[in-house]
Design a protein around this motif. Structure first.
Motif, short mmCIF file in Angstrom:
data_model
loop_
_atom_site.label_atom_id
_atom_site.label_comp_id
_atom_site.label_asym_id
_atom_site.label_seq_id
_atom_site.Cartn_x
_atom_site.Cartn_y
_atom_site.Cartn_z
N UNK A 205 0.89 -1.20 0.09
CA UNK A 205 0.18 0.08 -0.09
C UNK A 205 1.01 1.19 0.07
N UNK A 206 2.20 1.13 -0.03
CA UNK A 206 3.02 2.37 -0.16
C UNK A 206 3.74 2.53 -1.45
N UNK A 207 4.23 3.70 -1.51
CA UNK A 207 4.84 4.14 -2.76
C UNK A 207 6.26 3.70 -2.60
N UNK A 208 7.01 3.67 -3.85
CA UNK A 208 8.39 3.11 -3.92
C UNK A 208 9.50 3.60 -2.81
N UNK A 209 9.22 4.84 -2.92
CA UNK A 209 10.45 5.72 -1.75
C UNK A 209 10.03 5.16 -0.47
N UNK A 210 8.71 5.05 -0.11
CA UNK A 210 8.32 4.86 1.23
C UNK A 210 8.59 3.11 1.39
N UNK A 211 8.41 2.37 0.61
CA UNK A 211 8.65 0.84 0.49
C UNK A 211 10.08 0.63 0.92
N UNK A 212 11.06 1.47 0.16
CA UNK A 212 12.42 1.31 0.38
C UNK A 212 12.81 1.57 1.69
N UNK A 213 12.07 2.53 2.47
CA UNK A 213 12.38 2.93 3.80
C UNK A 213 11.97 1.82 4.74
N UNK A 214 10.73 1.15 4.76
CA UNK A 214 10.24 0.28 5.47
C UNK A 214 11.16 -0.98 5.18
N UNK A 215 11.59 -1.46 4.13
CA UNK A 215 12.30 -2.57 4.00
C UNK A 215 13.74 -2.38 4.63
N UNK A 216 14.46 -1.20 4.53
CA UNK A 216 15.41 -0.94 5.45
C UNK A 216 15.37 -1.06 6.74
N UNK A 217 14.31 -0.64 7.37
CA UNK A 217 13.73 -0.66 8.62
C UNK A 217 13.73 -2.20 9.11
N UNK A 218 12.97 -3.17 8.31
CA UNK A 218 12.97 -4.34 8.75
C UNK A 218 14.10 -5.02 8.70
N UNK A 219 15.15 -4.63 7.71
CA UNK A 219 16.46 -5.24 7.52
C UNK A 219 17.41 -5.02 8.80
N UNK A 220 17.15 -3.77 9.36
CA UNK A 220 17.96 -3.16 10.58
C UNK A 220 17.38 -3.86 11.88
N UNK A 221 15.99 -4.18 11.70
CA UNK A 221 15.40 -4.93 12.81
C UNK A 221 15.95 -6.28 12.83
N UNK A 222 15.94 -6.96 11.86
CA UNK A 222 16.71 -8.34 11.58
C UNK A 222 17.99 -8.55 12.24
N UNK A 223 18.63 -7.35 11.76
CA UNK A 223 20.20 -7.43 12.07
C UNK A 223 20.33 -7.10 13.75
N UNK A 224 19.55 -6.22 14.24
CA UNK A 224 19.72 -5.74 15.66
C UNK A 224 19.33 -6.94 16.59
N UNK A 225 18.21 -7.52 16.25
CA UNK A 225 17.38 -8.39 17.13
C UNK A 225 17.58 -9.60 16.81
N UNK A 226 18.17 -10.03 15.71
CA UNK A 226 18.17 -11.54 15.19
C UNK A 226 16.84 -12.25 15.05
N UNK A 227 15.93 -11.16 14.72
CA UNK A 227 14.42 -11.71 14.62
C UNK A 227 14.16 -12.50 13.30
N UNK A 228 13.36 -13.45 13.35
CA UNK A 228 13.12 -14.08 12.46
C UNK A 228 11.83 -13.26 11.58
N UNK A 229 11.99 -13.20 10.37
CA UNK A 229 10.76 -12.41 9.70
C UNK A 229 10.37 -13.25 8.32
N UNK A 230 9.06 -13.22 8.50
CA UNK A 230 8.46 -14.01 7.14
C UNK A 230 7.58 -12.91 6.44
N UNK A 231 7.63 -12.98 5.24
CA UNK A 231 6.88 -11.93 4.42
C UNK A 231 6.27 -12.33 3.37
#
Length: 370
Positions: A205-231
């Motif tokens: 539901x997001x525009x391409x620029x906002x999508x990139x920002x959300x993907x970067x946030x998810x990647x950062x959360x994965x790195x910081x917390x070691x969290x398993x993400x399924x999308x």
């Protein structure tokens, strides 16, 4: 709203209290491979007097700490599959195991308790409009209990800092952009220190620029917390940018799965090839041109990692008198790993074309004679 309240239903506070007190690093220590194991699950619906298979004998293994993508076209069964991972949809047959625990065998109370350790981010945010940003993030903490008001406030502030919304904590959802709403949804999903985060078309539901920002946030959360993400997504660009592994669904079946690099660079199934072609990475669109207009042999060169940044084609060309006519090329990244693919017609060569794969292999480049 019903789904949200059901998902965040209060659980046994005594059992949750020690879990909430553990830091993410301690909580994740010792988790083995195959954290999520989906074994031969099927799900059917009745539609127009007919039985329709939304999922047909689907099996997956998702390692602890990885970002796993599930992709397919509309109606492929993606949403049903991800909702089966927390049993918001219960499969007709098969099993879903988390940390070796078969959650399909849990009773309703035990399942509610297990869901507290599964965060979920929704396509359309599902925020409570009557609550502020901070109150939305605080909501699952209130339902779970076990924390004092001061502890909940501290956890909310920590999460808003993580998603970059410290200055928006007193705003209502109606005052936020789409990207900001999704950040609130991510913060809320992380409130109870989950060990698994499910993302249901979180960027569609997001525009391409906002999508990139959300993907970067998810990647950062994965790195910081070691969290398993399924999308789940219908966009190959999301898979390429974020995921470690991917499964391709078609009509309720897994038609291809593996590491993203392997699937992207050597797709085996027609559905995967078609999805890649739509991103400009497929070769199918050029096959007709080769047959009609290219009289020379055609080679496909695949570069991964360091060879992508080296003049390999020039080096081999000088060594064996190779001259080519470039037909198409791609240079990009998959999860921070550079890769490139070149399609070229062989105009001249001092060696037989069949010898080229071995020559390029010495330079760390895969060569296929097409």
């Amino acid at each position: 709203d019903f789904v949200l309240y059901y998902f965040l239903y209060p659980i046994d506070r005594y059992r949750l209290r020690p879990y909430l007190s553990k830091p993410a690093t301690a909580k994740l220590a010792g988790l083995g491979q195959g954290m999520i194991e989906v074994q031969s699950i099927s799900k059917h619906y009745q539609h127009g007097g007919k039985t329709v298979a939304a999922l047909d004998n689907v099996s997956l293994q998702i390692a602890s700490g990885e970002i796993y993508g599930i992709i397919g076209r509309s109606g492929a069964g993606k949403s049903t599959l991800i909702r089966c991972l927390n049993l918001l949809e219960r499969p007709d047959t098969g099993h879903v195991s988390l940390h070796g625990e078969d959650i399909t065998r849990l009773d309703e109370r035990a399942l509610q308790q297990r869901r507290q350790r599964i965060g979920m981010v929704f396509q359309h945010f599902n925020l409570l409009r009557s609550r502020t940003v901070a109150a939305n993030v605080r909501f699952p903490l209130e339902l779970a209990g076990g924390l004092s008001p001061a502890q909940m406030d501290a956890r909310v502030d920590e999460l808003l800092a993580l998603v970059g919304l410290q200055d928006h904590k007193h705003k209502r959802p109606s005052q936020l952009s789409g990207g900001q709403k999704q950040r609130v949804g991510i913060a809320r999903a992380l409130a109870n220190h989950p060990d698994l985060l499910l993302c249901d078309e979180a960027t569609s539901a997001l525009d391409p620029e906002t999508t990139d920002a959300i993907l970067a946030l998810l990647a950062d959360i994965n790195r910081q917390l070691g969290l398993t993400i399924v999308l789940i997504t219908h966009d190959m660009r999301v898979i390429r940018q974020l995921c470690d592994s991917v499964a391709v669904l078609d009509h309720g079946r897994v038609v291809e799965q593996g590491k993203v690099l392997d699937v992207f660079l050597a797709p085996q199934h027609a559905v995967t090839q078609s999805l890649l072609a739509e991103t400009g990475m497929g070769q199918g669109a050029l096959q007709g041109i080769w047959r009609q207009r290219v009289a020379t042999p055609v080679i496909k060169l695949t570069f991964v990692g360091e060879p992508t940044l080296q003049p390999v084609l020039d080096k081999v060309g000088r060594e064996v008198g190779l001259r080519v006519n470039l037909l198409s090329g791609t240079l990009s990244e998959i999860k921070d790993t550079p890769f490139g693919q070149l399609l070229a017609g062989v105009v001249a060569s001092d060696v037989d074309v069949s010898a080229l794969p071995a020559i390029f292999a010495r330079e760390g480049v895969r060569c296929e004679v097409l």
